[in-house]
Structures are given as structure tokens and as C-alpha cells.
Motif scaffolding. Structure first.
Motif, PDB file in Angstrom:
ATOM      1  N   HIS A  55      36.561  47.072  47.617  1.00  0.00           N
ATOM      2  CA  HIS A  55      37.679  46.155  47.834  1.00  0.00           C
ATOM      3  C   HIS A  55      37.821  45.181  46.668  1.00  0.00           C
ATOM      4  O   HIS A  55      38.927  44.894  46.211  1.00  0.00           O
ATOM      5  CB  HIS A  55      37.471  45.394  49.144  1.00  0.00           C
ATOM      6  CG  HIS A  55      38.422  44.269  49.350  1.00  0.00           C
ATOM      7  ND1 HIS A  55      39.732  44.462  49.693  1.00  0.00           N
ATOM      8  CD2 HIS A  55      38.248  42.931  49.233  1.00  0.00           C
ATOM      9  CE1 HIS A  55      40.330  43.283  49.793  1.00  0.00           C
ATOM     10  NE2 HIS A  55      39.456  42.342  49.512  1.00  0.00           N
ATOM     11  N   ASP A  56      36.661  44.674  46.196  1.00  0.00           N
ATOM     12  CA  ASP A  56      36.639  43.687  45.111  1.00  0.00           C
ATOM     13  C   ASP A  56      35.402  43.954  44.260  1.00  0.00           C
ATOM     14  O   ASP A  56      34.282  43.706  44.711  1.00  0.00           O
ATOM     15  CB  ASP A  56      36.587  42.276  45.702  1.00  0.00           C
ATOM     16  CG  ASP A  56      36.528  41.177  44.662  1.00  0.00           C
ATOM     17  OD1 ASP A  56      36.451  41.475  43.441  1.00  0.00           O
ATOM     18  OD2 ASP A  56      36.539  39.996  45.060  1.00  0.00           O
ATOM     19  N   PRO A  57      35.578  44.469  43.044  1.00  0.00           N
ATOM     20  CA  PRO A  57      34.427  44.777  42.192  1.00  0.00           C
ATOM     21  C   PRO A  57      33.471  43.596  41.980  1.00  0.00           C
ATOM     22  O   PRO A  57      32.278  43.787  41.763  1.00  0.00           O
ATOM     23  CB  PRO A  57      35.058  45.216  40.872  1.00  0.00           C
ATOM     24  CG  PRO A  57      36.402  45.746  41.269  1.00  0.00           C
ATOM     25  CD  PRO A  57      36.845  44.872  42.410  1.00  0.00           C
ATOM     26  N   ALA A  58      33.972  42.376  42.083  1.00  0.00           N
ATOM     27  CA  ALA A  58      33.108  41.198  41.933  1.00  0.00           C
ATOM     28  C   ALA A  58      32.049  41.140  43.034  1.00  0.00           C
ATOM     29  O   ALA A  58      31.014  40.498  42.876  1.00  0.00           O
ATOM     30  CB  ALA A  58      33.940  39.919  41.929  1.00  0.00           C
ATOM     31  N   ALA A  59      32.311  41.828  44.138  1.00  0.00           N
ATOM     32  CA  ALA A  59      31.378  41.826  45.271  1.00  0.00           C
ATOM     33  C   ALA A  59      30.129  42.658  44.990  1.00  0.00           C
ATOM     34  O   ALA A  59      29.241  42.735  45.842  1.00  0.00           O
ATOM     35  CB  ALA A  59      32.072  42.305  46.543  1.00  0.00           C
ATOM     36  N   GLN A  60      30.035  43.261  43.797  1.00  0.00           N
ATOM     37  CA  GLN A  60      28.777  43.910  43.414  1.00  0.00           C
ATOM     38  C   GLN A  60      27.693  42.853  43.231  1.00  0.00           C
ATOM     39  O   GLN A  60      26.510  43.152  43.345  1.00  0.00           O
ATOM     40  CB  GLN A  60      28.961  44.722  42.131  1.00  0.00           C
ATOM     41  CG  GLN A  60      29.835  45.934  42.335  1.00  0.00           C
ATOM     42  CD  GLN A  60      30.099  46.696  41.045  1.00  0.00           C
ATOM     43  OE1 GLN A  60      29.649  46.314  39.979  1.00  0.00           O
ATOM     44  NE2 GLN A  60      30.835  47.785  41.156  1.00  0.00           N
ATOM     45  N   ASP A  61      28.104  41.632  42.950  1.00  0.00           N
ATOM     46  CA  ASP A  61      27.185  40.499  42.858  1.00  0.00           C
ATOM     47  C   ASP A  61      26.790  40.101  44.282  1.00  0.00           C
ATOM     48  O   ASP A  61      27.661  39.859  45.125  1.00  0.00           O
ATOM     49  CB  ASP A  61      27.893  39.332  42.166  1.00  0.00           C
ATOM     50  CG  ASP A  61      27.042  38.092  42.063  1.00  0.00           C
ATOM     51  OD1 ASP A  61      26.495  37.647  43.098  1.00  0.00           O
ATOM     52  OD2 ASP A  61      26.927  37.545  40.963  1.00  0.00           O
TER      53      ASP A  61
END
Length: 95
Positions: free
Chosen positions: A21-27
């Protein structure tokens, strides 16, 4: 609350869904924010007094802290066992 069946596989599936959904959520920090927002979203939709919602959120916060402490303890125990198993003294063999 019911008995939860938490394991690495379900956590990975959820975090993968968030990252899709949001690549930043890999963090992990960003993924945790999403999960907190989802909890707030679900509790916010419930038809109950604000004070009851606050009580539930406090219980969930305490539960999350307990899980985090338990996981950290397990990691420490695993690392300690691994280092103990890896310890030894090598002596040259006699030919």
C-alpha cells in the motif's frame, strides 16, 4: 480477549500488505504507525462512550508493551544461547 496466534508469518503478511500500500511502510516505525492508526480506526468506529474507548486503548497499549518486552527477552535469550553454544577451545589434534 481471545487467544491470539501471533507468529512471524502473520506479521510478515501484514507488513507486506502495508508495504504494498505504501512502500515507506517497509520501515518498522512506519508500519507500526499504520497499525496504531488501524487500531484507532477500529475503536473509533465502535458505538461506546469515549471513556470506554480510552480504557480499551490503554489496555491495548499495555498489551503491546508486554508483547514487545517478551519478544526482546526471547531475542536476548536466543542470542545468549547461541553465544554459549559457539564457545569452545580448539586444540590441535595429535597426528
Amino acid at each position: 480477549m481471545s487467544q491470539l496466534q501471533l507468529n512471524g508469518q502473520i506479521v510478515k503478511q501484514i507488513t507486506d500488505t502495508l508495504a504494498n500500500h505504501d512502500p515507506a511502510a517497509q520501515d518498522p516505525g512506519v508500519a507500526s504507525q499504520y497499525l496504531s492508526a488501524i487500531v484507532g480506526f477500529l475503536i473509533g468506529q465502535e458505538d461506546m462512550p469515549r471513556e470506554k474507548k480510552r480504557e480499551i486503548l490503554e489496555e491495548l497499549t499495555a498489551f503491546a508493551e508486554h508483547v514487545a518486552d517478551d519478544i526482546a527477552r526471547q531475542k536476548t535469550e536466543t542470542a545468549t544461547r547461541a553465544s554459549q553454544e559457539a564457545f569452545g577451545i580448539w586444540k590441535p589434534g595429535m597426528s
